[in-house]
Design a protein around this motif. Sequence first.
Motif, PDB file in Angstrom:
ATOM      1  N   MET A  31      95.777  33.956   2.247  1.00  0.00           N
ATOM      2  CA  MET A  31      95.590  32.273   1.906  1.00  0.00           C
ATOM      3  C   MET A  31      94.814  31.565   2.682  1.00  0.00           C
ATOM      4  N   LYS A  32      93.891  30.744   2.018  1.00  0.00           N
ATOM      5  CA  LYS A  32      93.055  29.990   2.607  1.00  0.00           C
ATOM      6  C   LYS A  32      93.538  29.132   3.423  1.00  0.00           C
ATOM      7  N   ASN A  33      92.758  28.737   4.816  1.00  0.00           N
ATOM      8  CA  ASN A  33      93.303  28.026   5.537  1.00  0.00           C
ATOM      9  C   ASN A  33      92.639  26.441   5.602  1.00  0.00           C
ATOM     10  N   TYR A  34      93.355  25.398   5.214  1.00  0.00           N
ATOM     11  CA  TYR A  34      92.896  24.168   4.709  1.00  0.00           C
ATOM     12  C   TYR A  34      93.001  23.089   5.768  1.00  0.00           C
ATOM     13  N   SER A  35      93.235  23.597   7.187  1.00  0.00           N
ATOM     14  CA  SER A  35      93.635  22.644   8.135  1.00  0.00           C
ATOM     15  C   SER A  35      92.637  22.080   8.503  1.00  0.00           C
ATOM     16  N   SER A  36      91.133  22.472   8.270  1.00  0.00           N
ATOM     17  CA  SER A  36      90.078  21.771   8.719  1.00  0.00           C
ATOM     18  C   SER A  36      89.433  20.516   7.618  1.00  0.00           C
ATOM     19  N   ASN A  37      90.397  20.533   6.638  1.00  0.00           N
ATOM     20  CA  ASN A  37      90.130  19.728   5.439  1.00  0.00           C
ATOM     21  C   ASN A  37      91.322  18.695   5.057  1.00  0.00           C
ATOM     22  N   PRO A  38      91.797  18.155   5.820  1.00  0.00           N
ATOM     23  CA  PRO A  38      92.995  17.311   5.783  1.00  0.00           C
ATOM     24  C   PRO A  38      93.144  16.207   4.664  1.00  0.00           C
ATOM     25  N   ARG A  39      91.970  16.061   3.697  1.00  0.00           N
ATOM     26  CA  ARG A  39      91.800  14.896   2.927  1.00  0.00           C
ATOM     27  C   ARG A  39      91.867  15.505   1.443  1.00  0.00           C
ATOM     28  N   CYS A  40      92.234  16.623   1.163  1.00  0.00           N
ATOM     29  CA  CYS A  40      92.052  17.158  -0.210  1.00  0.00           C
ATOM     30  C   CYS A  40      93.478  16.978  -0.973  1.00  0.00           C
ATOM     31  N   VAL A  41      94.382  16.527  -0.544  1.00  0.00           N
ATOM     32  CA  VAL A  41      95.391  16.201  -1.496  1.00  0.00           C
ATOM     33  C   VAL A  41      95.283  15.020  -2.185  1.00  0.00           C
ATOM     34  N   THR A  42      95.470  14.955  -3.700  1.00  0.00           N
ATOM     35  CA  THR A  42      95.246  13.771  -4.597  1.00  0.00           C
ATOM     36  C   THR A  42      96.653  13.733  -5.364  1.00  0.00           C
ATOM     37  N   ILE A  43      97.192  12.327  -4.939  1.00  0.00           N
ATOM     38  CA  ILE A  43      98.321  11.850  -5.841  1.00  0.00           C
ATOM     39  C   ILE A  43      97.950  10.920  -6.876  1.00  0.00           C
ATOM     40  N   LEU A  44      98.132  11.271  -8.139  1.00  0.00           N
ATOM     41  CA  LEU A  44      97.720  10.437  -9.337  1.00  0.00           C
ATOM     42  C   LEU A  44      99.027  10.222 -10.038  1.00  0.00           C
ATOM     43  N   TYR A  45      99.232   9.118 -10.533  1.00  0.00           N
ATOM     44  CA  TYR A  45     100.449   8.692 -11.241  1.00  0.00           C
ATOM     45  C   TYR A  45     100.185   7.668 -12.418  1.00  0.00           C
ATOM     46  N   GLY A  46     100.861   7.885 -13.678  1.00  0.00           N
ATOM     47  CA  GLY A  46     101.175   7.156 -14.739  1.00  0.00           C
ATOM     48  C   GLY A  46     102.358   6.425 -15.011  1.00  0.00           C
ATOM     49  N   THR A  47     102.182   5.236 -15.109  1.00  0.00           N
ATOM     50  CA  THR A  47     103.113   4.488 -15.075  1.00  0.00           C
ATOM     51  C   THR A  47     103.043   3.039 -16.207  1.00  0.00           C
ATOM     52  N   GLU A  48     104.166   2.662 -16.699  1.00  0.00           N
ATOM     53  CA  GLU A  48     104.353   1.420 -17.504  1.00  0.00           C
ATOM     54  C   GLU A  48     104.966   0.277 -16.664  1.00  0.00           C
ATOM     55  N   ASN A  49     106.006   0.590 -15.889  1.00  0.00           N
ATOM     56  CA  ASN A  49     106.558  -0.472 -15.217  1.00  0.00           C
ATOM     57  C   ASN A  49     106.759  -0.262 -13.863  1.00  0.00           C
ATOM     58  N   GLY A  50     105.990   0.606 -13.367  1.00  0.00           N
ATOM     59  CA  GLY A  50     105.698   0.755 -11.789  1.00  0.00           C
ATOM     60  C   GLY A  50     106.647   1.798 -11.040  1.00  0.00           C
ATOM     61  N   ASN A  51     107.831   2.373 -11.862  1.00  0.00           N
ATOM     62  CA  ASN A  51     108.644   3.473 -10.982  1.00  0.00           C
ATOM     63  C   ASN A  51     107.895   4.814 -10.773  1.00  0.00           C
ATOM     64  N   ALA A  52     106.936   5.173 -11.428  1.00  0.00           N
ATOM     65  CA  ALA A  52     106.249   6.219 -11.233  1.00  0.00           C
ATOM     66  C   ALA A  52     105.439   6.093  -9.917  1.00  0.00           C
ATOM     67  N   GLU A  53     104.525   4.824 -10.144  1.00  0.00           N
ATOM     68  CA  GLU A  53     103.658   4.403  -8.903  1.00  0.00           C
ATOM     69  C   GLU A  53     104.669   4.247  -7.553  1.00  0.00           C
ATOM     70  N   ASP A  54     105.838   3.769  -7.610  1.00  0.00           N
ATOM     71  CA  ASP A  54     106.723   3.678  -6.220  1.00  0.00           C
ATOM     72  C   ASP A  54     106.994   4.841  -5.836  1.00  0.00           C
ATOM     73  N   TYR A  55     107.411   6.097  -6.640  1.00  0.00           N
ATOM     74  CA  TYR A  55     107.520   7.355  -5.995  1.00  0.00           C
ATOM     75  C   TYR A  55     106.017   7.966  -5.607  1.00  0.00           C
ATOM     76  N   ALA A  56     105.011   7.754  -6.295  1.00  0.00           N
ATOM     77  CA  ALA A  56     103.572   8.095  -6.013  1.00  0.00           C
ATOM     78  C   ALA A  56     103.427   7.731  -4.606  1.00  0.00           C
ATOM     79  N   ARG A  57     103.731   6.215  -4.133  1.00  0.00           N
ATOM     80  CA  ARG A  57     103.541   5.838  -2.930  1.00  0.00           C
ATOM     81  C   ARG A  57     104.405   6.265  -1.925  1.00  0.00           C
ATOM     82  N   LEU A  58     105.901   6.666  -2.259  1.00  0.00           N
ATOM     83  CA  LEU A  58     106.434   7.176  -1.356  1.00  0.00           C
ATOM     84  C   LEU A  58     106.067   8.638  -0.836  1.00  0.00           C
TER      85      LEU A  58
END
Length: 603
Positions: A1-28
């Motif tokens: 398994m590749k070690n990603y410790s040297s690149n700590p910025r590669c986690v991307t969180i994307l959300y799709g929402t109409e009333n803000g619920n999905a965005e809130d969980y994405a922020r969490l």
Amino acid sequence: MKNYSSNPRCVTILYGTENGNAEDYARLIAFKLEYLQLKPTLAALDDYPLKQLVTETDFLIIICSTTGQGELPRNSKKFMKFLLKKKLPSDLLNHIYLSTFGLGDSSYTMFNYAIRKLQTRLVQLGCEELSPGCEADEMSPQGIDGFYTEWESQLISSLQKFFPDLVALDEEFLPPPKNEVIALEESPDVDTVKESDIISQSRKVSGDTSLKFGVLKQNLRVTSEDHFQDVRHVIIESEDLRYIPGDTVSLYPSNDNQSVELLIQSQPHWKPFADKPLVIEGELPRIDGGLIDKKYITLRSLLTHHFDIMAIPRRSFFCKLWHFGDSSTEDGQREQEKLREFSNFEESEELYNYANRPRRSILETLLEFQENLRIPINYIFDLFPVIKPRFFSIASRPSPTSVELVVAIVEYKTIIRRIRRGLCSKWLKSLHEGDKLLFSTQKMNMKFSLPQVPNPPIIMVAPGTGIAPMKSLIEYVSESDIKQELYLFYGCRYKEKDYLFSELWDGLTSRGKLHNFPCFSRDADSKIKYVQDNLFHEYKLIGDLILNKNALVFVCGSSGKMPKQVKLTFIEILRKFGDLEEEKAQKYVFDMEDNGRYREDVW
């Protein structure tokens, strides 16, 4: 398994929402990963640069709700359109590890269809599983929170396998703000800002090329003065408008001056520079409708036009807020601990009882705790949610110079006997004829034809303000050369109080352009109370239209019981008129949904 410790910025969180619920969980989850020192990227699906998906994304987390009939939210459709391109190679995203979280309601037929579509296509393009995807069910005993906590635990465990050297920060530590905010001494010269500059800058920042200035031509109450609900017929004049029946308009409301001043007064250290120009460094969050050029922005203008201080505070809001409490006194410690409780999933009932049940606003929360709160100006973009546009179905036939809306003013008393007014309602109610406002139109791509039947009959079901898109469609068809039978089942409370556009329906009916079936739920002499009852009363007509004439069904109105009861009524009509077994009648209606013959526009 590749070690990603040297690149700590590669986690991307994307959300799709109409009333803000999905965005809130994405922020969490983003906040959680920050404490693991992963520094994630957080964005709406449509705001994330697609090139980066191919070149810079290693770990992808998608959180998305389902809207309408198994559709993706508005801020997700461009992303999905890209994924569905036929020429994309099957190994395009084989470098990405994926986990998904869907927000759904199992009482709806298309339960979590949006996240299923996204996950299926991403896997087709090569994504591998990071941790098992989750389809949360709002109707389950544990609610969305229960699903989320389990999914988050599995996700964190999987990420730690790729980042074995991660060390979690202490919860008392607050990550640095996303933006540096600096107040200048000179006052902004707002008189030099031209409308064309505002539109240009807004389009640049928001990416919305349909933004326009309009002039309010009419803001007329169309329900009687003694009716409990104030419904407005709004007409906006502009130029070069392009829309068709079914399309929507988005309005960009602002907070009132009194509320903004109360908030500024609650934070005494803000007052000296509340009206000073601000320099904002760092990448700004997406602001729908755009942001006037940065050199003209003040704290007061941000709070007035861009931050939703009247929204109900969500859990992610309290995750940051409690850090700004003053714990140097016993009262301060007690209040800080209370704010901290609201950020914990273990205290979900406490948060619901404090914020959601009484519909308490962010402003009211900050005023209640103001004695022991000191919010640094640098954290305003981290703390406050931005104002989302309010979407309304267009209520007029296509016109290049004007657009009409039907808007219910939201005013009610809560369980704690406080008057609540919706942000957009309060703003719209304050506007007068001649006022200018920013708006945009959105194409919904609704079709009222079939390949085998170009102009099929249309059965329209619309309680209350759901009449808006029906009015647009009826006026368009009746004033054109289109030969299409229109059947309107409109429901309201009183014939004399909230039967909207009655003269229009009577005139079209007398000319043979419309078959109108109104019902009035509160009139004593009304034998048929609700739209579903009226549909069943005309079961022979409805059954013939659907089974023999390939009629389309269009339902619009408030979500809840109405859409479900209407759908059950159509199933019962097919059983009775077509002598179908219940299972076959259900399948027929479900097939109508899949084929575009049964459309719902509910909110």
